[in-house]
Design a protein around this motif. Structure first.
Motif, PDB file in Angstrom:
ATOM      1  N   MET A  40       0.851  -1.174   0.000  1.00 53.41           N
ATOM      2  CA  MET A  40       0.000   0.000   0.000  1.00 53.41           C
ATOM      3  C   MET A  40       0.891   1.229   0.000  1.00 53.41           C
ATOM      4  SD  MET A  40      -2.826  -1.351  -0.171  1.00 53.41           S
ATOM      5  CE  MET A  40      -3.525   0.243  -0.390  1.00 53.41           C
ATOM      6  N   ASP A  41       0.857   1.991  -1.061  1.00 52.31           N
ATOM      7  CA  ASP A  41       1.685   3.181  -1.146  1.00 52.31           C
ATOM      8  C   ASP A  41       0.974   4.230  -1.976  1.00 52.31           C
ATOM      9  OD1 ASP A  41       1.979   2.336  -3.788  1.00 52.31           O
ATOM     10  OD2 ASP A  41       3.902   1.385  -3.377  1.00 52.31           O
ATOM     11  N   ALA A  42       1.704   5.214  -2.395  1.00 53.26           N
ATOM     12  CA  ALA A  42       1.105   6.321  -3.152  1.00 53.26           C
ATOM     13  C   ALA A  42       0.490   5.862  -4.466  1.00 53.26           C
ATOM     14  CB  ALA A  42       2.163   7.394  -3.412  1.00 53.26           C
ATOM     15  N   GLU A  43       0.881   4.703  -4.950  1.00 56.67           N
ATOM     16  CA  GLU A  43       0.361   4.211  -6.219  1.00 56.67           C
ATOM     17  C   GLU A  43      -1.006   3.561  -6.077  1.00 56.67           C
ATOM     18  OE1 GLU A  43       1.903   4.750  -9.176  1.00 56.67           O
ATOM     19  OE2 GLU A  43       3.243   5.932  -7.944  1.00 56.67           O
ATOM     20  N   ALA A  44      -1.447   3.281  -4.845  1.00 57.17           N
ATOM     21  CA  ALA A  44      -2.745   2.643  -4.661  1.00 57.17           C
ATOM     22  C   ALA A  44      -3.818   3.499  -5.310  1.00 57.17           C
ATOM     23  CB  ALA A  44      -3.032   2.452  -3.178  1.00 57.17           C
ATOM     24  N   GLU A  52     -10.946  10.672  -5.917  1.00 56.28           N
ATOM     25  CA  GLU A  52     -10.248  11.126  -4.708  1.00 56.28           C
ATOM     26  C   GLU A  52     -10.947  10.703  -3.426  1.00 56.28           C
ATOM     27  OE1 GLU A  52      -7.245  12.634  -4.051  1.00 56.28           O
ATOM     28  OE2 GLU A  52      -6.884  12.130  -6.153  1.00 56.28           O
ATOM     29  N   VAL A  53     -12.282  10.754  -3.409  1.00 56.56           N
ATOM     30  CA  VAL A  53     -13.015  10.384  -2.205  1.00 56.56           C
ATOM     31  C   VAL A  53     -12.677   8.960  -1.769  1.00 56.56           C
ATOM     32  CG1 VAL A  53     -15.106   9.578  -3.386  1.00 56.56           C
ATOM     33  CG2 VAL A  53     -15.267  10.488  -1.053  1.00 56.56           C
ATOM     34  N   CYS A  54     -12.324   8.109  -2.719  1.00 56.20           N
ATOM     35  CA  CYS A  54     -11.987   6.722  -2.413  1.00 56.20           C
ATOM     36  C   CYS A  54     -10.614   6.588  -1.768  1.00 56.20           C
ATOM     37  CB  CYS A  54     -12.024   5.881  -3.683  1.00 56.20           C
ATOM     38  SG  CYS A  54     -13.655   5.797  -4.448  1.00 56.20           S
ATOM     39  N   LEU A  55      -9.784   7.588  -1.927  1.00 56.29           N
ATOM     40  CA  LEU A  55      -8.409   7.492  -1.437  1.00 56.29           C
ATOM     41  C   LEU A  55      -8.129   8.414  -0.262  1.00 56.29           C
ATOM     42  CD1 LEU A  55      -6.714   7.328  -4.935  1.00 56.29           C
ATOM     43  CD2 LEU A  55      -7.255   5.435  -3.399  1.00 56.29           C
ATOM     44  N   ALA A 101     -12.216   4.541   3.300  1.00 57.06           N
ATOM     45  CA  ALA A 101     -13.068   5.735   3.409  1.00 57.06           C
ATOM     46  C   ALA A 101     -13.883   5.621   4.690  1.00 57.06           C
ATOM     47  CB  ALA A 101     -13.976   5.845   2.185  1.00 57.06           C
ATOM     48  N   GLU A 102     -14.042   6.724   5.410  1.00 61.20           N
ATOM     49  CA  GLU A 102     -14.736   6.687   6.696  1.00 61.20           C
ATOM     50  C   GLU A 102     -16.203   6.308   6.563  1.00 61.20           C
ATOM     51  OE1 GLU A 102     -14.073   9.812   9.523  1.00 61.20           O
ATOM     52  OE2 GLU A 102     -12.046  10.105   8.757  1.00 61.20           O
ATOM     53  N   ASP A 103     -16.885   6.845   5.572  1.00 56.84           N
ATOM     54  CA  ASP A 103     -18.298   6.542   5.346  1.00 56.84           C
ATOM     55  C   ASP A 103     -18.390   5.125   4.772  1.00 56.84           C
ATOM     56  OD1 ASP A 103     -20.649   6.286   3.448  1.00 56.84           O
ATOM     57  OD2 ASP A 103     -21.138   8.230   4.366  1.00 56.84           O
ATOM     58  N   PHE A 104     -19.137   4.245   5.464  1.00 55.63           N
ATOM     59  CA  PHE A 104     -19.207   2.851   5.023  1.00 55.63           C
ATOM     60  C   PHE A 104     -19.724   2.720   3.600  1.00 55.63           C
ATOM     61  CE2 PHE A 104     -21.332  -1.098   4.183  1.00 55.63           C
ATOM     62  CZ  PHE A 104     -20.352  -2.022   4.497  1.00 55.63           C
ATOM     63  N   ASP A 105     -20.783   3.452   3.271  1.00 57.17           N
ATOM     64  CA  ASP A 105     -21.358   3.357   1.926  1.00 57.17           C
ATOM     65  C   ASP A 105     -20.327   3.732   0.869  1.00 57.17           C
ATOM     66  OD1 ASP A 105     -23.781   2.618   3.068  1.00 57.17           O
ATOM     67  OD2 ASP A 105     -24.588   4.654   3.001  1.00 57.17           O
ATOM     68  N   VAL A 106     -19.599   4.809   1.122  1.00 61.11           N
ATOM     69  CA  VAL A 106     -18.548   5.246   0.194  1.00 61.11           C
ATOM     70  C   VAL A 106     -17.446   4.191   0.128  1.00 61.11           C
ATOM     71  CG1 VAL A 106     -16.758   6.984  -0.217  1.00 61.11           C
ATOM     72  CG2 VAL A 106     -19.063   7.699   0.446  1.00 61.11           C
ATOM     73  N   ALA A 107     -17.050   3.654   1.284  1.00 65.52           N
ATOM     74  CA  ALA A 107     -16.000   2.629   1.310  1.00 65.52           C
ATOM     75  C   ALA A 107     -16.407   1.407   0.492  1.00 65.52           C
ATOM     76  CB  ALA A 107     -15.683   2.228   2.751  1.00 65.52           C
TER      77      ALA A 107
END
Length: 160
Positions: A40-44, A52-55, A101-107
């Motif tokens: 897991m790094d900047a390339e993920a 962006e919201v996913c990262l 992501a903090e929001d479960f639905d978004v995650a």
């Protein structure tokens, strides 16, 4: 047991366990953590072009590694098998990063995008290498469905 079947079973059982383990961890001290080969790094997120919201919380996974050398595993596989497996490491990296992501639905939605991209990659390999006409037809149906669903998920994320 055949190597491909063994690998498939290992990925099936390691994936949920790795995610459950990651969910219960103190993410503040994860540098250098090993989880069997993915890093897991900047390339993920790059393989599936995640929004962006996913990262936004992917840095919680920085330094995490799954110690799985996909190139070593693919050695000796046919060209078709290699094409099917080529993006599995990136897919798992992207899924793990996106599910932070903090929001479960978004995650959930963010994790599903690379999951569906992995299905697309496999189906495209089947379109190129499969010999059975039914397999090719199924692969095309998968491509059509996954592309539509990825677009729907991206639209949902943009509308939030």
């Amino acid at each position: 047991m055949k190597p491909l079947k063994t690998l498939s079973l290992a990925l099936l059982f390691a994936g949920p366990a790795s995610f459950a383990l990651a969910q219960g961890m103190d993410h503040s001290n994860m540098g250098g953590m090993s989880m069997g080969g993915m890093s897991m790094d900047a390339e993920a997120g790059s393989a599936s072009g995640l929004p962006e919201v996913c990262l936004e919380n992917a840095d919680h996974m920085a330094g995490m590694s799954m110690d799985m050398d996909m190139s070593a595993m693919m050695e000796g596989m046919s060209e078709g098998h290699q094409a099917m497996m080529a993006n599995m490491g990136a897919m798992h990296n992207d899924m793990m990063a996106a599910m932070m992501a903090e929001d479960f639905d978004v995650a959930f939605i963010c994790g599903m995008i690379p999951h569906h991209q992995g299905a697309l990659d496999m189906a495209n390999a089947a379109l190129e290498y499969a010999e059975d006409e039914w397999v090719k037809e199924l692969a095309q149906e998968i491509v059509d469905a996954q592309e539509r669903e990825i677009a729907e998920m991206r639209d949902w994320l943009e509308s939030r």
